[in-house]
Design a protein around this motif. Structure first.
Motif, PDB file in Angstrom:
ATOM      1  N   THR A 297      38.315  29.593  43.959  1.00 50.54           N
ATOM      2  CA  THR A 297      39.700  29.485  44.439  1.00 50.54           C
ATOM      3  C   THR A 297      39.843  29.716  45.937  1.00 50.54           C
ATOM      4  OG1 THR A 297      40.080  31.827  43.905  1.00 50.54           O
ATOM      5  CG2 THR A 297      40.656  30.194  42.213  1.00 50.54           C
TER       6      THR A 297
ATOM      7  N   LYS B  47      42.730  30.253  50.549  1.00 47.02           N
ATOM      8  CA  LYS B  47      42.837  29.462  49.336  1.00 47.02           C
ATOM      9  C   LYS B  47      42.411  28.023  49.584  1.00 47.02           C
ATOM     10  CE  LYS B  47      46.246  31.739  46.411  1.00 47.02           C
ATOM     11  NZ  LYS B  47      47.516  31.577  45.655  1.00 47.02           N
ATOM     12  N   GLY B  48      41.745  27.460  48.589  1.00 47.58           N
ATOM     13  CA  GLY B  48      41.313  26.081  48.695  1.00 47.58           C
ATOM     14  C   GLY B  48      39.808  25.978  48.792  1.00 47.58           C
ATOM     15  N   SER B  49      39.312  24.796  49.136  1.00 54.42           N
ATOM     16  CA  SER B  49      37.885  24.563  49.298  1.00 54.42           C
ATOM     17  C   SER B  49      37.665  23.661  50.483  1.00 54.42           C
ATOM     18  CB  SER B  49      37.299  23.916  48.024  1.00 54.42           C
ATOM     19  OG  SER B  49      37.925  22.679  47.786  1.00 54.42           O
ATOM     20  N   ARG B  50      36.500  23.785  51.113  1.00 50.67           N
ATOM     21  CA  ARG B  50      36.191  22.952  52.265  1.00 50.67           C
ATOM     22  C   ARG B  50      34.774  22.411  52.137  1.00 50.67           C
ATOM     23  NH1 ARG B  50      38.296  25.664  57.817  1.00 50.67           N
ATOM     24  NH2 ARG B  50      37.858  23.536  58.483  1.00 50.67           N
TER      25      ARG B  50
END
Length: 342
Positions: free
Chosen positions: A288, A339-342
């Motif tokens: 996450t 938060k998130g993905s890269r």
């Protein structure tokens, strides 16, 4: 009949080349950039007449508005660097006379020379406070010198509250004070702190200007986000290698000092907990959140390495502390997990 204006094809205006020795005010009024490379030809190429070559004499050509802007910025920065240095001079001298608190003979207190030297703690905290105000007022040109990026006082409070903890990890040994093992005199302590540590710290505060080199900014952004390391190009890697080689050579030198001074156990325990905690949390929340280490965080984590009372350590500590302060003042001390993905 109706008048139709073709906006895609504005009326042609014959270009004009400023003559030799043109006054810079004329260039500013006409919104012209009259910067030219020395002894290089400049061409007029209107449709109605043949090409004409105009040569410029570098001794007569005026500076461009862009160059004038750079000189104004440089002059402003140098002026405030001198001003801040003068304001800090009495602080660096008279804090020496603040008494210390003895904390016992136990070997666990060897790292702190068996004293809490309030003189050095005050000097360190005041330096970070002044550095923060320099970044916000001089570099970022904010009207209030102690507000952060969000126009609040949260960041300066964070810096001041974090200062004592950072002090205990390294600056307590690097800075010179009355209860150091070699018992320096007030003048000796002032010389070490003011003429070695402070210039390096002020230099670190100028880290902002590297952002104007977009290539370096991109290299640094990727370095702080491990998930982006695979996107490095060959050119970025070639740029990064000498920088990392220099950084790791300094780290290696200070690891040698850590072992030579017999304080390796402190560092082994502290950095194992610190780095292990970051790695563990990153793995747990990897689905996450992603890890992004801001430069304030990276350089703050290097502060403990400069914990030795010698010029090289004082310079290294000054630079990394300055870059930490620049990051806190310019961007703020934000989260390292997002938060998130890269």
């Amino acid at each position: 009949s109706s008048n139709i204006t073709d906006e895609a094809s504005p009326p042609s205006v014959e270009p004009s080349i400023p003559p030799d020795g043109v006054n810079i005010l004329n260039g500013l009024q006409n919104n012209q950039d009259i910067d030219t490379e020395p002894l290089m030809p400049s061409f007029e190429d209107p449709v109605s007449r043949p090409r004409k070559v105009v040569w410029y004499n570098p001794l007569k050509t005026s500076l461009s508005p862009r160059h004038i802007h750079y000189f104004v910025v440089l002059g402003r920065v140098v002026f405030y660097l001198l001003l801040y240095s003068l304001l800090l001079a009495p602080v660096y001298y008279f804090t020496y006379f603040i008494p210390s608190t003895y904390i016992g003979t136990s070997g666990i207190f060897d790292f702190w020379y068996h004293h809490i030297q309030w003189s050095k703690l005050v000097l360190w905290t005041v330096t970070l406070f002044f550095g923060f105000s320099f970044v916000t007022f001089v570099t970022e040109r904010r009207a209030n010198p102690i507000v952060g990026r969000a126009n609040s006082y949260v960041e300066i409070v964070k810096v001041v509250c974090l200062a004592p903890f950072l002090y205990l990890t390294g600056p307590c040994r690097t800075l010179a004070g009355p209860d150091d093992p070699m018992s320096p005199s007030p003048f000796q302590a002032f010389t070490h702190n003011y003429f070695i540590f402070l210039p390096a710290y002020l230099l670190g505060l100028q880290f902002t200007y590297l952002d104007h080199i977009l290539f370096l900014r991109r290299v640094g952004d990727k370095l702080g986000t491990p998930m982006l390391w695979k996107t490095y190009t060959l050119g970025e890697v070639l740029c990064l290698v000498p920088i990392l080689a220099f950084v790791f050579s300094l780290i290696g030198y200070h690891i040698f000092l850590i072992i030579a001074h017999g304080v390796w156990l402190y560092y082994l325990v502290a950095y194992s907990i610190f780095l292990g905690g970051i790695a563990l949390i990153s793995v747990i929340i990897r689905r996450t959140h992603y890890l992004h280490l801001h430069h304030f965080f990276i350089f703050a984590s290097l502060i403990p390495l400069g914990a030795f009372h010698e010029p090289m350590s004082a310079i290294a500590l000054g630079i990394v502390a300055g870059i930490f302060t620049e990051g806190a003042g310019r961007w703020g001390m934000g989260h390292i997990w997002h938060k998130g993905s890269r």
